[in-house]
Design an enzyme around this catalytic site. Structure first.
Site, PDB file in Angstrom:
ATOM      1  N   ASP A 304     127.365  37.851 -19.296  1.00 22.54           N
ATOM      2  CA  ASP A 304     126.822  36.808 -18.441  1.00 22.54           C
ATOM      3  C   ASP A 304     126.792  37.535 -16.977  1.00 22.54           C
ATOM      4  O   ASP A 304     127.815  37.991 -16.298  1.00 22.54           O
ATOM      5  CB  ASP A 304     127.707  35.732 -18.480  1.00 22.54           C
ATOM      6  CG  ASP A 304     127.216  34.311 -17.870  1.00 22.54           C
ATOM      7  OD1 ASP A 304     125.971  34.276 -17.994  1.00 22.54           O
ATOM      8  OD2 ASP A 304     127.694  33.216 -17.878  1.00 22.54           O
ATOM      9  N   LYS A 353     129.463  28.725 -21.719  1.00 25.50           N
ATOM     10  CA  LYS A 353     129.134  28.760 -20.152  1.00 25.50           C
ATOM     11  C   LYS A 353     130.433  28.727 -19.357  1.00 25.50           C
ATOM     12  O   LYS A 353     130.966  29.338 -18.525  1.00 25.50           O
ATOM     13  CB  LYS A 353     128.011  27.898 -19.866  1.00 25.50           C
ATOM     14  CG  LYS A 353     127.412  28.527 -18.388  1.00 25.50           C
ATOM     15  CD  LYS A 353     126.811  29.969 -18.268  1.00 25.50           C
ATOM     16  CE  LYS A 353     125.646  30.321 -17.632  1.00 25.50           C
ATOM     17  NZ  LYS A 353     125.010  31.365 -17.878  1.00 25.50           N
ATOM     18  N   LYS A 467     129.736  38.074 -15.065  1.00 26.10           N
ATOM     19  CA  LYS A 467     130.855  37.048 -14.774  1.00 26.10           C
ATOM     20  C   LYS A 467     132.289  37.323 -15.574  1.00 26.10           C
ATOM     21  O   LYS A 467     133.378  37.035 -15.146  1.00 26.10           O
ATOM     22  CB  LYS A 467     130.258  35.593 -15.131  1.00 26.10           C
ATOM     23  CG  LYS A 467     129.571  34.831 -14.165  1.00 26.10           C
ATOM     24  CD  LYS A 467     129.641  33.273 -14.618  1.00 26.10           C
ATOM     25  CE  LYS A 467     128.291  32.881 -15.179  1.00 26.10           C
ATOM     26  NZ  LYS A 467     127.250  32.863 -14.244  1.00 26.10           N
TER      27      LYS A 467
END
Ligand code: NAD
Length: 511
Positions: A304, A353, A467
């Site tokens: 990510d 997410k 991320k």
């Protein structure tokens, strides 16, 4: 852009050979042993040789999700920079640039001049790196729109830029994609008109052929495949499905429905000897996929892209905890109106997410046992909503509440607005440029006659750009942005025989 002059280090510890730069460096660590409350530390020193092949590969990037916001934006940025594009905006003339790119627009402190002033140089002048102007690009998308039409649909680029690049973008058409619709939101089906037919195993073969075809057509010696397609839900991880490389290959062969598209692309890349980068949060790198990459000695990077909110979070929480202030509640609201937001409006993709955004403070919290008891954690909530009107201009609102002296409360409220893809495209470039650089670096103990050892298949060095960093099994994840950046800087320094920057600056501090 004219090539930048490379830094030259004059030292008995560096040899600039025709083929490679060979550097000798001291690697210093500290071995700590806890004995009750006491800690006993033993400094460890090792001499290492670092070898960096000088000539960058002739490299091509294949983007999965090429017609998406990130894919079209990166492609347009490559074309615009190569052409030195200038265009009119209401604020005046604007010129193509790489703002937001670590490798193209950031500097590192190299040392001091004779007057004691800091000397800063662009990161990409430490060792040779791929020039974005030489980077070839290709890719797949479930939507068959050419990149001109896709860029218009995506509403990220200025109209003038779209017009100036229209002829070139029109020629670029994504290859048919492998698509397991069960892993993304049902609303993505509407754009799926460019799909590979056949069984999963046949699709794997087609993806491999596509990579070979691109490599051969553009006379490349390295391909980096980047997943910048939709966020998928997590795949189940279970014995017999994807727990080992062989089980994963067998699952593909029998067409198991639980093999995600992203894992299929990753497997195709690994089998073709390509580096694979996962720009989305899902668990593409199931254990069998990691094992396959290790077996083939290819690099994988995940997960990510770390663009706005998470980047700031990894800085802010690091600062607060490092200052002895205790964050107790972190609440992040996002709304966005691009196709990514539309896909994330389904609970199963949102969950991927949420997980990748949530774990980002874990190691920072664990680093300070004075603030947090074992297992204690700040409340941390992430909300994402789809609001079509704002398009790619994502809003991220964060509230950090911390405890201060005498039970005081400290609240920071941050509002972040910007085009998501304009932050993401330079990161995608950096990932490709740095992954290529990593493929040329290897290490061995000083004086050893053994072969040089490359970076581990799981390329944790690029954590700065992602991320939820994927790291080799049983190794710690570092989320602190400063530590992640320092790691990249220090590797670059080591490649040319320089010690890590200690920031001591004793020259200016002693009487
Ligand atoms: P997007 O929806 O505009 O683009 C994704 C593209 O992937 C679409 O064109 C879609 O048709 C295509 N696609 C979907 N499944 C595919 C498949 N199986 N094979 C090939 N193509 C496929 O999204 P985006 O804004 O470009 O973001 C891409 C990804 O990057 C998302 O997962 C997003 O979460 C992630 N990401 C983006 C940012 C950012 O700042 N833009 C930051 C972090 C992560």
């Amino acid at each position: 852009m004219a090539p930048r002059k490379q830094v030259q280090v004059q030292s008995p510890d560096v040899e600039y050979g025709e083929e490679a730069i060979l550097a000798r460096v001291q690697y210093e660590t500290a071995l700590c042993q806890r004995d009750g409350d006491a800690v006993v530390v033993t400094p460890k020193r090792r001499r290492l040789e670092v070898r960096t092949v000088r000539r960058p590969h002739r490299v091509g990037a294949m983007l999965v999700g090429w017609g998406g916001n990130n894919g079209t934006t990166l492609t347009a940025a490559l074309l615009a920079n190569r052409a030195g594009l200038r265009w009119e905006t209401r604020e005046g003339e604007r010129r193509a640039d790489w703002l937001g790119s670590l490798t193209q627009s950031a500097t590192l402190k190299l040392g001091m001049d004779a007057e004691g002033r800091d000397v800063w140089v662009p990161l990409n002048t430490m060792v040779p790196m791929v020039d974005p102007d030489d980077l070839e690009v290709d890719g797949w998308d479930i939507s068959g729109l050419n990149l001109e039409d896709a860029a218009r649909r995506n509403r990220v680029l200025d109209v003038e830029v779209q017009r100036a690049l229209a002829a070139q973008l029109r020629e670029l058409k994504p290859r048919p994609a492998a698509f397991n619709a069960a892993f993304v939101a049902a609303n993505q089906q509407e754009r799926a008109d460019n799909l590979l037919a056949g069984t999963t195993a046949q699709q794997l073969q087609r993806l491999r052929e596509d990579i070979r075809d691109f490599k051969q057509r553009k006379a490349l010696d390295m391909v980096v495949v980047v997943w910048t397609a939709n966020t998928e839900r997590f795949s189940e991880v279970r014995p017999g499905l994807n727990d080992t490389a062989d089980n994963l290959l067998a699952a593909i062969d029998r067409g198991d429905a639980e093999v995600s598209s992203s894992t299929l692309y990753a497997v195709a890349s690994v089998l073709e000897g390509c580096t694979f980068i996962n720009g989305s949060p899902q668990n593409t790198f199931v254990p069998g996929c990691v094992e396959l990459a290790q077996r083939h000695g290819t690099h994988i990077v995940g997960d990510d892209l770390k663009t706005g909110q998470t980047k700031l979070k990894s800085v802010l929480v690091d600062f607060l905890v490092g200052a002895g202030i205790k964050p107790t509640s972190i609440v992040s609201y996002n709304h966005l109106g691009n196709n990514d937001g539309r896909n994330l409006s389904a609970p199963h993709t949102f969950q991927s997410k949420e997980i990748s955004k949530r774990n980002v403070v874990d190691d920072v919290v664990e680093s300070n046992s004075l603030l947090y008891a074992p297992g204690e954690h700040p409340d941390h909530v992430v909300v994402i909503k789809y609001v079509p009107y704002v398009g790619d201009s994502k809003r991220a609102m964060d509230e950090y509440t911390s405890e201060l002296l005498f039970g005081g409360r400290h609240t920071l409220a941050i509002h972040n607005t910007c085009e998501d893809s304009l932050l993401a495209a330079p990161l995608l470039l950096d990932l490709v440029v740095l992954a290529e650089f990593c493929s040329r670096v290897s290490f061995r103990a000083h004086g050893s006659q053994e072969d040089f050892v490359p970076f581990h298949s799981v390329l944790g060095l690029l954590s700065y750009l992602v991320k939820a960093p994927l790291v080799p099994k049983d190794t710690p994840v570092v989320n602190s942005l400063f530590r992640q950046r320092a790691c990249i800087e220090n590797v670059l320094r080591a490649c040319v025989g320089l010690a890590p920057d200690s920031n001591l600056l004793l020259e200016h501090k002693l009487s």
